[in-house]
Design a protein around this motif. Sequence first.
Motif, PDB file in Angstrom:
ATOM      1  N   ASP A 199       0.858  -1.193   0.000  1.00  0.00           N
ATOM      2  CA  ASP A 199       0.000   0.000   0.000  1.00  0.00           C
ATOM      3  C   ASP A 199       0.891   1.238   0.000  1.00  0.00           C
ATOM      4  O   ASP A 199       1.588   1.506   0.966  1.00  0.00           O
ATOM      5  CB  ASP A 199      -0.903  -0.020   1.235  1.00  0.00           C
ATOM      6  N   GLN A 200       0.860   1.984  -1.100  1.00  0.00           N
ATOM      7  CA  GLN A 200       1.733   3.158  -1.219  1.00  0.00           C
ATOM      8  C   GLN A 200       1.369   4.289  -0.263  1.00  0.00           C
ATOM      9  O   GLN A 200       2.163   5.187  -0.050  1.00  0.00           O
ATOM     10  CB  GLN A 200       1.799   3.665  -2.666  1.00  0.00           C
ATOM     11  N   THR A 201       0.191   4.230   0.326  1.00  0.00           N
ATOM     12  CA  THR A 201      -0.189   5.281   1.274  1.00  0.00           C
ATOM     13  C   THR A 201       0.207   4.943   2.709  1.00  0.00           C
ATOM     14  O   THR A 201       0.020   5.754   3.605  1.00  0.00           O
ATOM     15  CB  THR A 201      -1.709   5.555   1.224  1.00  0.00           C
ATOM     16  N   ASN A 202       0.740   3.751   2.927  1.00  0.00           N
ATOM     17  CA  ASN A 202       1.174   3.340   4.262  1.00  0.00           C
ATOM     18  C   ASN A 202       2.634   3.749   4.449  1.00  0.00           C
ATOM     19  O   ASN A 202       3.522   3.202   3.796  1.00  0.00           O
ATOM     20  CB  ASN A 202       1.022   1.824   4.424  1.00  0.00           C
ATOM     21  N   TYR A 203       2.866   4.693   5.339  1.00  0.00           N
ATOM     22  CA  TYR A 203       4.232   5.153   5.607  1.00  0.00           C
ATOM     23  C   TYR A 203       4.753   4.623   6.933  1.00  0.00           C
ATOM     24  O   TYR A 203       5.796   5.056   7.403  1.00  0.00           O
ATOM     25  CB  TYR A 203       4.286   6.687   5.592  1.00  0.00           C
ATOM     26  N   ARG A 204       4.052   3.670   7.515  1.00  0.00           N
ATOM     27  CA  ARG A 204       4.503   3.098   8.790  1.00  0.00           C
ATOM     28  C   ARG A 204       5.365   1.862   8.580  1.00  0.00           C
ATOM     29  O   ARG A 204       5.819   1.259   9.531  1.00  0.00           O
ATOM     30  CB  ARG A 204       3.304   2.782   9.677  1.00  0.00           C
ATOM     31  N   LYS A 205       5.576   1.497   7.327  1.00  0.00           N
ATOM     32  CA  LYS A 205       6.459   0.367   7.039  1.00  0.00           C
ATOM     33  C   LYS A 205       7.903   0.864   7.014  1.00  0.00           C
ATOM     34  O   LYS A 205       8.160   2.062   6.945  1.00  0.00           O
ATOM     35  CB  LYS A 205       6.088  -0.269   5.705  1.00  0.00           C
ATOM     36  N   SER A 206       8.826  -0.076   7.050  1.00  0.00           N
ATOM     37  CA  SER A 206      10.233   0.318   7.034  1.00  0.00           C
ATOM     38  C   SER A 206      10.814   0.131   5.638  1.00  0.00           C
ATOM     39  O   SER A 206      10.294  -0.634   4.821  1.00  0.00           O
ATOM     40  CB  SER A 206      11.035  -0.513   8.040  1.00  0.00           C
ATOM     41  N   VAL A 207      11.896   0.812   5.391  1.00  0.00           N
ATOM     42  CA  VAL A 207      12.621   0.648   4.134  1.00  0.00           C
ATOM     43  C   VAL A 207      13.108  -0.801   4.048  1.00  0.00           C
ATOM     44  O   VAL A 207      13.081  -1.411   2.977  1.00  0.00           O
ATOM     45  CB  VAL A 207      13.788   1.658   4.033  1.00  0.00           C
ATOM     46  N   ASP A 208      13.504  -1.387   5.182  1.00  0.00           N
ATOM     47  CA  ASP A 208      13.955  -2.781   5.216  1.00  0.00           C
ATOM     48  C   ASP A 208      12.887  -3.719   4.655  1.00  0.00           C
ATOM     49  O   ASP A 208      13.186  -4.634   3.881  1.00  0.00           O
ATOM     50  CB  ASP A 208      14.266  -3.228   6.653  1.00  0.00           C
ATOM     51  N   GLN A 209      11.645  -3.509   5.057  1.00  0.00           N
ATOM     52  CA  GLN A 209      10.562  -4.384   4.618  1.00  0.00           C
ATOM     53  C   GLN A 209      10.352  -4.307   3.114  1.00  0.00           C
ATOM     54  O   GLN A 209      10.185  -5.335   2.450  1.00  0.00           O
ATOM     55  CB  GLN A 209       9.264  -4.022   5.333  1.00  0.00           C
ATOM     56  N   ILE A 210      10.361  -3.098   2.575  1.00  0.00           N
ATOM     57  CA  ILE A 210      10.131  -2.955   1.130  1.00  0.00           C
ATOM     58  C   ILE A 210      11.328  -3.477   0.348  1.00  0.00           C
ATOM     59  O   ILE A 210      11.177  -4.046  -0.736  1.00  0.00           O
ATOM     60  CB  ILE A 210       9.732  -1.501   0.760  1.00  0.00           C
ATOM     61  N   LEU A 211      12.541  -3.341   0.901  1.00  0.00           N
ATOM     62  CA  LEU A 211      13.725  -3.908   0.246  1.00  0.00           C
ATOM     63  C   LEU A 211      13.654  -5.436   0.250  1.00  0.00           C
ATOM     64  O   LEU A 211      14.043  -6.079  -0.735  1.00  0.00           O
ATOM     65  CB  LEU A 211      15.008  -3.425   0.919  1.00  0.00           C
TER      66      LEU A 211
END
Length: 160
Positions: free
Chosen positions: A124-136
Amino acid sequence: MKIRRAKSNSRKKAFEIQTSTRQFEFPYARATPRPTGEDPVVSVDVDKELGREAFTYELKSGRQGSVHIEQVQDYNEDPTYLRDMILYQLTLEAQKRLKSSPLSKRQIIRRLGTSATQFYRLVDQTNYRKSVDQILSLLHVLDCSVELKVRTRRPGSHAA
């Protein structure tokens, strides 16, 4: 990010914006319409209709303009805003790669070692509570590599 207070500073030729965590300046030169000595700012108000995420100003001529907090954060190179923009761009890239991936979503979720709910939050591109680590990690599962480039600032670019 909500704006608590916004005011005009004609001496500095800038707007001064106060949030709950920081104070920013935004130069008149970046505003449209642009305040000038002949057409100065007569009022500045935090815009409640825009969820207190912008301020609206009026010039002596009656012309009005609004500036969103994201414009202010971008100009000031706010680290939180820059992080959110990186997350946003990485998430859009992950969404694009998901569509062309031969892996099923169930396989991706298994490889990430997460739940379906967490996976959908991650994409979800509107969720900013995730970490860069998770998306990597997601991009890695999608067989992508991510390169980070650090460049010297261009002459004349502003510093916060």
